[in-house]
Scaffold this active site. Structure first.
Site, PDB file in Angstrom:
ATOM      1  N   TYR A 149      33.621  24.690  59.245  1.00  0.00           N
ATOM      2  CA  TYR A 149      33.658  25.951  58.512  1.00  0.00           C
ATOM      3  C   TYR A 149      32.566  26.892  59.021  1.00  0.00           C
ATOM      4  O   TYR A 149      32.832  28.027  59.416  1.00  0.00           O
ATOM      5  CB  TYR A 149      33.476  25.677  57.024  1.00  0.00           C
ATOM      6  CG  TYR A 149      33.627  26.902  56.146  1.00  0.00           C
ATOM      7  CD1 TYR A 149      34.876  27.493  55.960  1.00  0.00           C
ATOM      8  CD2 TYR A 149      32.527  27.462  55.500  1.00  0.00           C
ATOM      9  CE1 TYR A 149      35.020  28.614  55.147  1.00  0.00           C
ATOM     10  CE2 TYR A 149      32.667  28.572  54.689  1.00  0.00           C
ATOM     11  CZ  TYR A 149      33.904  29.149  54.513  1.00  0.00           C
ATOM     12  OH  TYR A 149      34.048  30.264  53.712  1.00  0.00           O
ATOM     13  N   ASP A 150      31.332  26.358  59.069  1.00  0.00           N
ATOM     14  CA  ASP A 150      30.187  27.203  59.435  1.00  0.00           C
ATOM     15  C   ASP A 150      30.340  27.754  60.860  1.00  0.00           C
ATOM     16  O   ASP A 150      30.182  28.950  61.103  1.00  0.00           O
ATOM     17  CB  ASP A 150      28.883  26.391  59.374  1.00  0.00           C
ATOM     18  CG  ASP A 150      28.603  25.825  57.993  1.00  0.00           C
ATOM     19  OD1 ASP A 150      29.486  25.910  57.131  1.00  0.00           O
ATOM     20  OD2 ASP A 150      27.498  25.293  57.786  1.00  0.00           O
ATOM     21  N   ASN A 178      28.111  32.739  47.320  1.00  0.00           N
ATOM     22  CA  ASN A 178      28.884  32.061  46.266  1.00  0.00           C
ATOM     23  C   ASN A 178      29.423  33.049  45.233  1.00  0.00           C
ATOM     24  O   ASN A 178      28.663  33.814  44.642  1.00  0.00           O
ATOM     25  CB  ASN A 178      28.004  31.029  45.552  1.00  0.00           C
ATOM     26  CG  ASN A 178      27.576  29.919  46.487  1.00  0.00           C
ATOM     27  OD1 ASN A 178      26.838  30.150  47.445  1.00  0.00           O
ATOM     28  ND2 ASN A 178      28.046  28.717  46.234  1.00  0.00           N
ATOM     29  N   VAL A 191      31.163  24.296  42.347  1.00  0.00           N
ATOM     30  CA  VAL A 191      30.293  23.903  41.243  1.00  0.00           C
ATOM     31  C   VAL A 191      30.661  24.614  39.933  1.00  0.00           C
ATOM     32  O   VAL A 191      30.688  23.986  38.870  1.00  0.00           O
ATOM     33  CB  VAL A 191      28.802  24.097  41.624  1.00  0.00           C
ATOM     34  CG1 VAL A 191      28.421  25.563  41.764  1.00  0.00           C
ATOM     35  CG2 VAL A 191      27.909  23.399  40.648  1.00  0.00           C
ATOM     36  N   TYR A 208      25.205  16.934  41.962  1.00  0.00           N
ATOM     37  CA  TYR A 208      24.950  16.281  43.251  1.00  0.00           C
ATOM     38  C   TYR A 208      23.479  16.439  43.605  1.00  0.00           C
ATOM     39  O   TYR A 208      22.945  17.554  43.606  1.00  0.00           O
ATOM     40  CB  TYR A 208      25.821  16.902  44.348  1.00  0.00           C
ATOM     41  CG  TYR A 208      27.316  16.846  44.062  1.00  0.00           C
ATOM     42  CD1 TYR A 208      27.857  15.899  43.195  1.00  0.00           C
ATOM     43  CD2 TYR A 208      28.188  17.754  44.664  1.00  0.00           C
ATOM     44  CE1 TYR A 208      29.221  15.858  42.926  1.00  0.00           C
ATOM     45  CE2 TYR A 208      29.558  17.721  44.405  1.00  0.00           C
ATOM     46  CZ  TYR A 208      30.061  16.760  43.540  1.00  0.00           C
ATOM     47  OH  TYR A 208      31.412  16.726  43.273  1.00  0.00           O
ATOM     48  N   ASP A 210      19.416  16.062  42.969  1.00  0.00           N
ATOM     49  CA  ASP A 210      18.601  16.171  41.749  1.00  0.00           C
ATOM     50  C   ASP A 210      18.917  17.433  40.953  1.00  0.00           C
ATOM     51  O   ASP A 210      18.334  17.685  39.906  1.00  0.00           O
ATOM     52  CB  ASP A 210      17.100  16.112  42.094  1.00  0.00           C
ATOM     53  CG  ASP A 210      16.657  17.272  42.992  1.00  0.00           C
ATOM     54  OD1 ASP A 210      17.481  18.175  43.269  1.00  0.00           O
ATOM     55  OD2 ASP A 210      15.485  17.267  43.426  1.00  0.00           O
ATOM     56  N   GLY A 211      19.831  18.254  41.474  1.00  0.00           N
ATOM     57  CA  GLY A 211      20.230  19.461  40.749  1.00  0.00           C
ATOM     58  C   GLY A 211      19.227  20.596  40.869  1.00  0.00           C
ATOM     59  O   GLY A 211      19.375  21.638  40.235  1.00  0.00           O
ATOM     60  N   GLN A 213      18.600  22.101  43.731  1.00  0.00           N
ATOM     61  CA  GLN A 213      19.043  23.056  44.754  1.00  0.00           C
ATOM     62  C   GLN A 213      19.534  24.323  44.060  1.00  0.00           C
ATOM     63  O   GLN A 213      19.966  24.265  42.906  1.00  0.00           O
ATOM     64  CB  GLN A 213      20.139  22.457  45.656  1.00  0.00           C
ATOM     65  CG  GLN A 213      21.490  22.236  45.030  1.00  0.00           C
ATOM     66  CD  GLN A 213      21.654  20.854  44.412  1.00  0.00           C
ATOM     67  OE1 GLN A 213      20.725  20.344  43.812  1.00  0.00           O
ATOM     68  NE2 GLN A 213      22.840  20.273  44.529  1.00  0.00           N
TER      69      GLN A 213
HETATM   70  N1  UDP Z   1      27.657  20.761  43.211  1.00  0.00           N
HETATM   71  C1  UDP Z   1      27.326  19.882  42.197  1.00  0.00           C
HETATM   72  N2  UDP Z   1      28.342  19.338  41.454  1.00  0.00           N
HETATM   73  C2  UDP Z   1      29.652  19.640  41.666  1.00  0.00           C
HETATM   74  C3  UDP Z   1      29.970  20.551  42.708  1.00  0.00           C
HETATM   75  C4  UDP Z   1      28.940  21.082  43.466  1.00  0.00           C
HETATM   76  O1  UDP Z   1      26.149  19.579  41.956  1.00  0.00           O
HETATM   77  O2  UDP Z   1      30.505  19.108  40.928  1.00  0.00           O
HETATM   78  C5  UDP Z   1      26.558  21.377  43.997  1.00  0.00           C
HETATM   79  C6  UDP Z   1      26.733  21.270  45.510  1.00  0.00           C
HETATM   80  O3  UDP Z   1      26.203  20.049  45.997  1.00  0.00           O
HETATM   81  C7  UDP Z   1      25.936  22.486  45.962  1.00  0.00           C
HETATM   82  C8  UDP Z   1      26.145  23.504  44.845  1.00  0.00           C
HETATM   83  O4  UDP Z   1      26.549  22.749  43.709  1.00  0.00           O
HETATM   84  O5  UDP Z   1      24.570  22.181  46.049  1.00  0.00           O
HETATM   85  C9  UDP Z   1      27.211  24.539  45.176  1.00  0.00           C
HETATM   86  O6  UDP Z   1      28.373  23.855  45.610  1.00  0.00           O
HETATM   87  P1  UDP Z   1      29.737  24.606  45.900  1.00  0.00           P
HETATM   88  O7  UDP Z   1      30.667  23.597  46.478  1.00  0.00           O
HETATM   89  O8  UDP Z   1      30.194  25.351  44.707  1.00  0.00           O
HETATM   90  O9  UDP Z   1      29.379  25.714  46.982  1.00  0.00           O
HETATM   91  P2  UDP Z   1      28.597  25.683  48.369  1.00  0.00           P
HETATM   92  O10 UDP Z   1      28.032  24.317  48.610  1.00  0.00           O
HETATM   93  O11 UDP Z   1      29.599  26.060  49.378  1.00  0.00           O
HETATM   94  O12 UDP Z   1      27.529  26.680  48.156  1.00  0.00           O
END
Ligand code: UDP
Length: 327
Positions: A149-150, A178, A191, A208, A210-211, A213
């Site tokens: 993708y990237d 996002n 997410v 996903y 520690d949350g 991010q």
């Molecule tokens: N994420 C999460 N739980 C979920 C889906 C995503 O913690 O059920 C996290 C994911 O690891 C990322 C962030 O949320 O750090 C955003 O993920 P998303 O897939 O929405 O978008 P992208 O990674 O493309 O920014």
């Protein structure tokens, strides 16, 4: 209407594409929506199909397409955008951006149309700077799960740039951060949609890592306004221009907001963080402000209310049984 302009939206049955079709029709364009329906859905455009100024063509832009008649503007959005979907067939994802992008550039040349590429904040990879401005060149892994993708989107930016240099085509590039809102797919793993659907169903909220991010979430209407304004800019403006909302939240904060707003008693569960999952993502939108006079109007609280209302309807409507059974 003889003077009516025609806009093509590839990926027009997707989340962003369908909102863009709505907006262009409102603005008086005749709209041709092209979508392979790989990740897009006819449900997103069901309200448009009977309009005489709207046409849907099921087509994968990896294959060349020849259309009769006038085309003035091409918005190239076609590509699976959710990590859960774009990693399923990485070769196809890459080719959608590169070969598909080239096919649409050739169509723009042929028709004398201007063309906008929906690029992405993913071109910055896992950024080593906290806030990303357009001149940041990114930190992308060429051989990871997200690379299709990237790197596909990065290569497409190069193609757009080169068609402008080589052939004088009017090209525009926006980098989309996002974005969320009604018509997000309930099952593509993003997410915002995941957390809302899990909260409404009383299922565990899957965090996903520690949350801690972060992401910066833009409401769909604000994003679409930015895209349309970019297309309207003078010929010499090519971008790339970041589009998004710089308000930044951790994934944990997002989960708490959604739990509060839905009144859900879902529990948080922590899972492994995906490989190459960016730690921080936040757009610098100075350029969008200056060039497009564009700033977000919908804050996260209002945007989540609107999105939760959409998923509540979806889950309680006739489609619900199927969705729940599949969930
Ligand atoms: N994420 C999460 N739980 C979920 C889906 C995503 O913690 O059920 C996290 C994911 O690891 C990322 C962030 O949320 O750090 C955003 O993920 P998303 O897939 O929405 O978008 P992208 O990674 O493309 O920014």
């Amino acid at each position: 209407m003889e003077n009516q302009q025609t806009a093509i939206v590839t990926g027009g049955a997707g989340f962003l594409g369908s909102h863009l079709c709505d907006r262009l029709l409102e603005d008086g364009f005749r709209v041709i929506c092209i979508d392979s329906l790989l990740t897009g859905s006819l449900d997103n455009i069901a309200h448009l199909v009977d309009r005489p100024d709207f046409q849907f063509i099921q087509h994968d832009i990896i294959q060349p397409l020849h259309l009769p008649g006038r085309v003035d503007r091409i918005y190239n959005l076609a590509c699976p955008a959710s990590p859960a979907k774009y990693t399923l067939d990485p070769v196809h994802t890459f080719n959608t951006s590169v070969i598909g992008g080239q096919n649409m550039l050739n169509m723009a040349l042929d028709k004398g149309a201007r063309i906008l590429q929906a690029s992405t904040s993913e071109v910055y990879g896992d950024p080593s700077v906290r806030t990303q401005s357009e001149d940041y060149r990114g930190n992308v892994n060429t051989v990871g799960p997200r690379s299709c993708y990237d790197e596909g989107k990065r290569a497409a930016e190069t193609l757009f740039h080169d068609f402008r240099q080589r052939y004088g085509l009017i090209t525009k590039i926006v980098r989309i951060f996002n974005t969320y809102g009604p018509r997000m797919s309930a099952d593509d793993g993003r997410v915002v949609s995941n957390f809302i659907v899990q909260a409404l169903r009383g299922e565990d909220i899957t965090i996903y890592g520690d949350g801690e991010q972060t992401r910066s979430f833009c409401y769909v209407e604000d994003l679409i306004r930015g895209m349309c304004r970019m297309m309207d800019t003078p010929d010499e403006i090519a971008g790339p221009v970041n589009l998004g909302n710089p308000e930044e939240y951790t994934v944990n904060e997002l989960a708490q907001m959604i739990l509060r707003k839905t009144g859900s008693s879902s529990k948080l569960t922590y899972r492994d963080r995906p490989i190459d999952d960016p730690y921080h993502r936040r757009p610098d939108i100075t350029l969008a402000r200056e060039l497009l006079n564009c700033r977000p109007r919908v804050d996260i609280s209002e945007g989540l209310d609107l999105t939760i209302a959409y998923f509540r309807d979806l889950l309680l409507g006739p489609g619900q049984l199927r969705v729940v059974a599949g969930g």
